[in-house]
Design an enzyme around this catalytic site. Structure first.
Site, PDB file in Angstrom:
ATOM      1  N   GLU A   1      20.007 -12.239  -7.495  1.00 33.99           N
ATOM      2  CA  GLU A   1      20.016 -11.438  -6.270  1.00 33.99           C
ATOM      3  C   GLU A   1      19.178 -10.166  -6.401  1.00 33.99           C
ATOM      4  O   GLU A   1      19.647  -9.049  -6.193  1.00 33.99           O
ATOM      5  CB  GLU A   1      21.460 -11.118  -5.879  1.00 33.99           C
ATOM      6  CG  GLU A   1      22.200 -12.378  -5.490  1.00 33.99           C
ATOM      7  CD  GLU A   1      23.648 -12.168  -5.115  1.00 33.99           C
ATOM      8  OE1 GLU A   1      24.098 -12.823  -4.155  1.00 33.99           O
ATOM      9  OE2 GLU A   1      24.337 -11.384  -5.776  1.00 33.99           O
TER      10      GLU A   1
ATOM     11  N   GLU B   1      25.273 -21.132  -7.275  1.00 31.15           N
ATOM     12  CA  GLU B   1      26.624 -20.742  -6.848  1.00 31.15           C
ATOM     13  C   GLU B   1      27.013 -21.597  -5.647  1.00 31.15           C
ATOM     14  O   GLU B   1      26.212 -21.778  -4.729  1.00 31.15           O
ATOM     15  CB  GLU B   1      26.696 -19.259  -6.454  1.00 31.15           C
ATOM     16  CG  GLU B   1      26.436 -18.303  -7.598  1.00 31.15           C
ATOM     17  CD  GLU B   1      26.457 -16.834  -7.170  1.00 31.15           C
ATOM     18  OE1 GLU B   1      27.035 -16.532  -6.101  1.00 31.15           O
ATOM     19  OE2 GLU B   1      25.887 -16.000  -7.900  1.00 31.15           O
TER      20      GLU B   1
END
Length: 985
Positions: free
Chosen positions: A432, A502
């Site tokens: 991220e 994820e």
């Protein structure tokens, strides 16, 4: 005099990644060493340039000072930074820990090279010895080493000072979804080597048995001596030194006088290849010899022979396309924060192994070095992730040249440390942090240094899953809807493996549609698995008396997911911090004490190594769903569960079945002619001790229905049913009459996904009941009522009919179109006190829901009512059992209340009303009711993962329109006592 290291203000200089720090390497020594763990003198300063005081306390190393009663407490944020300054700025209030201790340097270290190793420090480390500046290091999750040879004197003592600055420019790229701590969180040691030493060792071992070891040699005194050489052995057998390699280097005009290189090699016949199912390891020793032949240095490794490659859109391990059944894992412990022990980490991996996981992503930084040794030994595929996350300022930092060094430094040091672990199969550039030049630079370094493994980075791959020219070799999205993944795999555009980094966010009562996800993965070429978010609920054990974390000197965790009496599991905001993200830190498949959540049983069944594929005339068809292993290491037992009679058991002889094959086996018993519904379960266990499970450990419970339920008819009775003028049933074992319920205590997914807000807008949490009519006709009473919300009215009918020994209740609810997605449609009532034991036929024994029911076998189950509730860190809907056909609540005096359902239904029995759970932030705020709160649902909404990911699929929503259900209530004295059964293994 100003400290020169402080004068540099390295905590606000992203260009400075280190000063005086030794290069990272993968040499594994058993050197002369002194462990410096334990109590250090300690001061916590308000800022890094604040003067030292006269008063010292003590602090445990390793350990976070935020868990050691220093006044600086843990803080949790997800995306936003805990301070307002933009990169690379830091707040003026910047806690800085100063650690000091005397270190006695052994006298026999004279002439040796002396190195200080600090395992990890968060986030900037400044090192002094006897007040002389030695070095600086950044990167909170990798070790820093410093050469102290010229600043210490063997045979005498020195004062080592380690200054740790909490907030820095590095904090902006360590913005992980995690607690913020400060301190020295891994071990500190002082060790000695010969000046002539192995500077690095690189091992490459392929599945065909080829072994190559490249050694880098340096001499701390400067120029290398002539005549040194390297030797090695594998399992005691000598390796060959590559003379061709040495000759080429010797003739190369670029050959160095201070950097030596040597290569060892061999080919192992009949090699035992390493994989996650059979993690075969070999002992390797590499030795560096002085010119006189004596050993100057040695490096010892446990290595595995295996290949990793990408072929088209498949990730291959040893040539096999393997499914990645992964989980994201932080270094965490509820007492010690980022400092788990070796035993803690082994317990983590043992639990994951027993529940069918074969892969770990080290979210979002390199984990403790011991974890990789354990992954090698126990068998896990590891995605090793660099300590880079700039979530709050991702776009700005990704192309910021001031941070370029940090990106390359963190990625390269991770690779240099971990490259010899066979468990590491993929490198990750971080998490991220958008996508920029920093990532491309780091990727280029890795591809040059280690071409044997692929790279992944979600920030690059998310721009185009089918791209071929970015920094990721794998399409690794986050929380992508499975429909999108399937569509991509079928589009004809897929160019690389799709493995979600994820998926299936495990916050609270969650992980809905996990089985649907895997059904799509296993049936769609190009889809290869993913990593559940995440392993832990990161609750910190907190004393209720003073609100402080318990820390290392804890009194015990208690168990079963529940905190010790007088304590609770703290999440964001519980330490008085104003900037926090609440319970979003509690999103794991285990509770903080490592108790499995019910979702783990779901995963265990989905990942079962052996499964029942179906029933044919020749018998039960079994399938081996492993990639490399047969079934000889497993044992089994057949269990036949009959709805209307005692079950049968018999040993199961598993067939000799290669991976991916199926075979039919015959049952050792005949199915009884009568007995109604019948289910067959294969209880699969380990046949012999495994490194991660003793013999007899339960691994999976595949099941199949052999016979449908028979229709039941209740014999009518001629007595009236006691219903009052408000249309409410009166019964001696009921404390509250059965009424309609459309509401549940919102799960974390309901709240964060915006679903609960919609239900509140509709008024589902406070429906107003109005009786329309009560009609009595002998042994039957019909009650019509309306339940008014804010925007709609539900028409509800209950027909109470006296039957032999009880009352049948036929119900019908008509939901208006406005109520297009409600939590449940069903009945709620409360029992009198004293009914403490539930026995049921249905799915169990653990909790299950419509979209999370693959892991709970059908059969007879029995538990105390107190054990039916699941203590998710934030109280919410829990304790449900899916597919229940009938149940009995009983008291010690044999009083019992029994319910028979018209079809398999969702049922919950707990001590809490939905409003009790909704109002509580922690479990210490809940007061159990003396009776039971019982829900019988005609329909119950799926759980989904909407707190961070897709909601449940449309097939698990509760639509408007007419819903019908019926149930029969019987109450009185039970025929005999009932003994509780264990909740699971």
């Amino acid at each position: 005099m100003t400290d020169p290291l402080v004068a540099l203000r390295p905590w606000e200089a992203p260009e400075v990644t280190s000063w005086g720090r030794l290069p990272m390497n993968a040499a594994v020594r058993r050197p002369e060493a002194r462990c410096l763990d334990g109590d250090w003198r300690f001061q916590l300063l308000p800022a890094p340039d604040a003067p030292l005081g006269d008063v010292w306390s003590s602090s445990q190393v390793p350990g976070a000072w935020t868990l050691q009663d220093t006044g600086d407490l843990p803080q949790y944020t997800n995306v936003r930074m805990p301070f307002a300054q933009f990169p690379p700025g830091t707040p003026a209030a910047n806690p800085t820990g100063v650690y000091e201790r005397e270190v006695e340097v052994p006298g026999d270290w004279v002439g040796r090279r002396i190195v200080l190793q600090v395992g990890a420090a968060e986030s900037v480390l400044l090192v002094h010895v006897d007040e002389q500046p030695v070095g600086i290091s950044k990167d909170s999750h990798l070790a820093a080493e410093f050469d102290l040879t010229d600043v210490v004197r063997p045979g005498s003592g020195s004062v080592v000072r380690l200054t740790v600055v909490k907030w820095s420019d590095a904090s902006h790229i360590e913005d992980q979804d995690q607690w913020w701590h400060g301190g020295i969180t891994r071990s500190v040691m002082l060790y000695a080597t010969d000046p002539l030493h192995l500077a690095d060792v690189t091992v490459r071992a392929g599945r065909s048995g080829e072994l190559r070891i490249d050694c880098t040699v340096r001499d701390a005194r400067g120029a290398l001596p002539g005549g040194w050489h390297v030797s090695g052995d594998l399992e005691g057998l000598p390796l060959t030194q590559d003379a061709e390699f040495d000759r080429v280097n010797a003739e190369d005009e670029r050959v160095s006088d201070f950097l030596g290189e040597a290569r060892l090699h061999t080919t192992v016949a009949d090699v035992r290849a390493w994989n996650a199912e059979t993690p075969e390891l070999y002992d390797l020793a590499v030795r560096l010899h002085r010119p006189d032949g004596t050993v100057a240095d040695a490096s010892h490794h446990r290595i595995g022979f295996r290949d990793v490659e990408i072929a088209g859109r498949d990730l291959l391990i040893n040539g096999e396309r393997v499914f990645i059944r992964g989980v994201n894992r932080h270094d965490f412990h509820p007492l010690t924060g980022r400092t788990p022990s070796g035993d803690d980490m082994r317990a983590d991996l043992v639990l994951l192994k027993r529940f069918g996981f074969n892969a770990i992503r080290t979210s979002h930084y390199p984990n403790d070095p011991a974890l990789y040794d354990l992954a090698d030994e126990l068998g896990f595929y590891v995605v090793d992730e660099a300590d880079i996350e700039s979530h709050d300022h991702a776009h700005e930092i990704a192309d910021d040249p001031r941070y370029l060094n940090a990106f390359v430094d963190r990625v390269s040091r991770m690779v240099l440390r971990d490259k010899n672990h066979p468990s590491v199969v993929i490198w990750s550039l971080g998490n991220e942090s958008d996508y920029g030049a920093g990532h491309d630079a780091a990727a280029g370094w890795v591809r040059r240094h280690d071409p044997t493994r692929p790279l992944q980075y979600e920030g690059a791959a998310k721009l185009d899953w089918a791209a071929t020219d970015d920094a990721s070799d794998i399409a690794c999205p986050m929380y992508a809807p499975i429909e999108d993944c399937v569509a991509h795999a079928l589009s004809g555009r897929q160019t690389r493996p799709l493995i979600q980094c994820e998926y299936s966010h495990a916050m609270g009562n969650s992980n809905g549609t996990l089985a649907d996800h895997w059904a799509a993965i296993e049936s769609t070429p190009g889809l290869q698995g993913g990593f559940i978010w995440e392993f832990w609920d990161h609750g910190i054990l907190q004393r209720l008396s003073d609100g402080k974390p318990v820390g290392r000197a804890g009194t015990g965790l208690y168990g079963g997911g529940v905190a010790a009496p007088g304590h609770r599991w703290a999440y964001g905001g519980d330490f008085g911090e104003t900037i926090h993200d609440g319970a979003f830190i509690a999103d794991g498949v285990v509770f903080p004490d490592r108790t499995p959540k019910p979702a783990l049983y779901e995963h265990r069944e989905i990942a079962a190594p052996v499964r029942i594929e179906g029933v044919r005339h020749e018998g039960i068809v079994l399938g081996n769903h492993q990639h490399f292993r047969g079934l000889d290491w497993l044992a089994g037992q057949w269990e036949l569960s009959l709805a209307d009679g005692p079950g049968l058991t018999a040993p199961a002889r598993l067939p000799d079945l290669p991976p991916g094959e199926t075979a039919a086996v015959r049952l050792p018993f005949e199915l009884p002619r009568d007995g109604g519904e019948a289910w067959l379960t294969l209880r699969v266990t380990t046949a012999e001790d495994q490194p991660w499970a003793p013999r007899g450990t339960e691994l999976c419970l595949p099941r199949v229905r052999l016979r449908e339920a028979a229709a039941r008819e209740d014999s009518p009775a001629d007595q009236p049913v006691e219903v009052d003028d408000e249309g409410l049933l009166r019964h001696p074992l009921l404390a509250a009459a059965p009424t309609l319920c459309l509401w549940r205590a919102p799960t974390d997914n309901d709240e964060l996904g915006g679903i609960a807000a919609r239900w509140r807008d509709w008024g589902l949490d406070a429906l107003a009941r109005t009786v329309v009519s009560v009609r009595r006709d002998g042994g039957r009473t019909t009650v019509d009522a309306e339940y008014a919300g804010t925007t709609g009215v539900v028409r509800h009918r209950q027909v109470f009919t006296a039957v032999e020994g009880g009352i049948r209740v036929d119900e019908e609810a008509e939901l208006p179109d406005e109520f297009h997605d409600v939590a449940r449609v069903g009945t709620v009532f409360e029992t009198a006190s004293g009914l403490d034991l539930l026995e049921w036929f249905g799915q169990g024994p653990w909790e299950s829901y419509p979209d999370r029911s693959a892991g709970a076998p059908v059969g007879h189950h029995c538990l105390p009512v107190e054990e039916l509730f699941t203590p998710y860190l934030r109280p919410q809907e829990s304790g449900g059992r899916h597919g229940v056909r009938r149940f009995t609540l009983s008291a010690p005096d044999a009083t019992a209340l029994a319910v028979e359902l018209d079809a398999p239904r969702q049922v919950s029995v707990t001590r809490f009303r939905a409003e009790d759970l909704t109002a509580a932030a922690h479990h210490d705020e809940l007061v159990p009711r003396s009776g039971c709160v019982v829900h019988l649902d005609a329909a119950h909404r799926g759980l989904g993962t909407a707190s961070c990911g897709p909601d449940t699929s449309a097939s698990y929503l509760v639509p408007p329109g007419v819903h019908r259900w019926s149930w029969t209530l019987r109450g009185g004295r039970a025929a005999g006592g009932v003994t509780p059964a264990p909740a699971g293994d």
